[in-house]
Design an enzyme around this catalytic site. Structure first.
Site, PDB file in Angstrom:
ATOM      1  N   SER A 118      38.241  32.115  37.053  1.00 45.35           N
ATOM      2  CA  SER A 118      38.637  33.325  37.773  1.00 45.35           C
ATOM      3  C   SER A 118      38.421  34.586  36.942  1.00 45.35           C
ATOM      4  CB  SER A 118      40.115  33.227  38.174  1.00 45.35           C
ATOM      5  OG  SER A 118      40.911  32.865  37.071  1.00 45.35           O
ATOM      6  N   HIS A 139      33.954  30.989  42.399  1.00 48.47           N
ATOM      7  CA  HIS A 139      35.384  31.280  42.319  1.00 48.47           C
ATOM      8  C   HIS A 139      36.001  31.191  43.707  1.00 48.47           C
ATOM      9  CE1 HIS A 139      38.831  34.322  41.550  1.00 48.47           C
ATOM     10  NE2 HIS A 139      39.244  33.072  41.368  1.00 48.47           N
ATOM     11  N   GLU A 151      33.725  33.902  45.499  1.00 45.88           N
ATOM     12  CA  GLU A 151      32.920  34.805  44.671  1.00 45.88           C
ATOM     13  C   GLU A 151      31.826  33.981  44.004  1.00 45.88           C
ATOM     14  OE1 GLU A 151      35.452  38.472  42.961  1.00 45.88           O
ATOM     15  OE2 GLU A 151      36.117  36.534  42.177  1.00 45.88           O
ATOM     16  N   ASN A 189      40.069  39.438  40.770  1.00 46.56           N
ATOM     17  CA  ASN A 189      41.130  39.551  39.772  1.00 46.56           C
ATOM     18  C   ASN A 189      41.099  40.858  38.991  1.00 46.56           C
ATOM     19  OD1 ASN A 189      42.766  37.197  40.052  1.00 46.56           O
ATOM     20  ND2 ASN A 189      41.013  36.004  39.376  1.00 46.56           N
TER      21      ASN A 189
END
Length: 296
Positions: A118, A139, A151, A189
């Site tokens: 992540s 991800h 992702e 993130n």
């Protein structure tokens, strides 16, 4: 690509295995601890039962999904026939580098090596292999069977062919893939973790309490879950690891994890997984909630 190996039977790993298996890929779920694998399979079965109860799948689809999943503690053996290996281990660079070295050694030359990291650099992970052109980031979001986003992160040497293969495969899983460049935290993130960290900072400074902060964000910003509850759900140790990666990568104090988060993780309060974080998830607390429901 039909033969998929997923490394790590935890929350993300079993969710990824579930997702592939439900789309009729043959999946081998790998973990060094047999108990983790059994627990992962149990979680998949429970999630399938929920889907069955909601009439989202049939009994046959549930049984076929479970039949598509094999179990192993021997990566060297199952990697030999893999078309794609997805690593979903703990967010720890040294561990991931070790696993990718093993993946590179055991998997056939045409096998794509993906990581569910992540926040950690795909380029750095790929450097542990002799096939950086076949290393890519996938991800997934938690819970994997439900959340649509993936992702897709190219490292410096990831080939266009590898990227396109994984991008299209993600669509066959019923996901919405988004191309993201290889920078700490990627997109999700990089935006989410500073918000969670700021919520913790707000609590740390005594501006408001846990439930008050979450209520403001849920009712005022239309978030389905408050940032502190979400942090518990993600895992406070995972939040801390991601913030540390971004802080080390950008050298920007805005990514420095709040001392309260650091102390809570050191004290073993990691959120849902440990039974306590910003909220109490212990069995006694659950029993108390049930009792209150009946007393109303």
């Amino acid at each position: 690509m039909k033969n998929i190996v997923v490394i790590g039977a935890g929350t993300m790993g079993n969710g990824i295995a579930h997702t592939f298996a439900q789309k009729n890929f043959k999946v081998t779920l790998v973990d060094v601890k047999p108990g983790n694998i059994e627990k992962g399979i149990e979680t998949i079965a429970k999630n399938l039962d929920r889907m069955l109860a909601k009439e989202k799948i049939s009994e046959d689809e549930k049984n076929q999904t479970l039949a598509n999943i094999s179990k192993s503690t021997n990566l060297s053996e199952v990697a030999k026939s893999a078309d794609l290996i997805v690593e979903a281990a703990t967010e720890n660079l040294d561990l991931k580098l070790k696993i990718f070295t093993q993946m590179n050694e055991f998997a056939p030359e045409n096998c794509i090596l993906a990581t569910n990291t992540s926040s950690i650099s795909i380029t750095k992970i790929a450097a542990a292999t002799s096939r950086p052109d076949k290393v890519i980031g996938m991800h997934f979001m938690n819970p994997v069977p439900v959340m649509k986003l993936v992702e897709i992160i190219k490292g410096y040497s990831t080939s266009q062919q590898t990227f396109e293969s994984i991008f299209e495969m993600s669509k066959t899983l019923g996901k919405v893939p988004v191309e993201v460049n290889d920078y700490p935290g990627f997109v999700a993130n990089r935006i989410l973790m500073p918000m969670i960290n700021e919520a913790i900072e707000t609590l740390y400074n005594g501006v408001a309490g846990v439930e008050e902060i979450d209520t403001v964000m849920k009712l005022g910003m239309a978030h389905p879950m408050g940032p502190l509850q979400l942090a518990d759900f993600i895992g406070l140790d995972v939040c801390l690891a991601i913030l540390n990666v971004m802080y080390d990568g950008f050298k920007n104090p805005k990514y420095a994890p709040n001392p309260l988060l650091v102390n809570m993780v050191m004290a073993g309060k990691k959120g849902v997984k440990s039974g306590e974080g910003f909220y109490d998830y212990s069995e006694s607390k659950k029993a108390e909630k049930v009792a209150k429901m009946f007393l109303k």
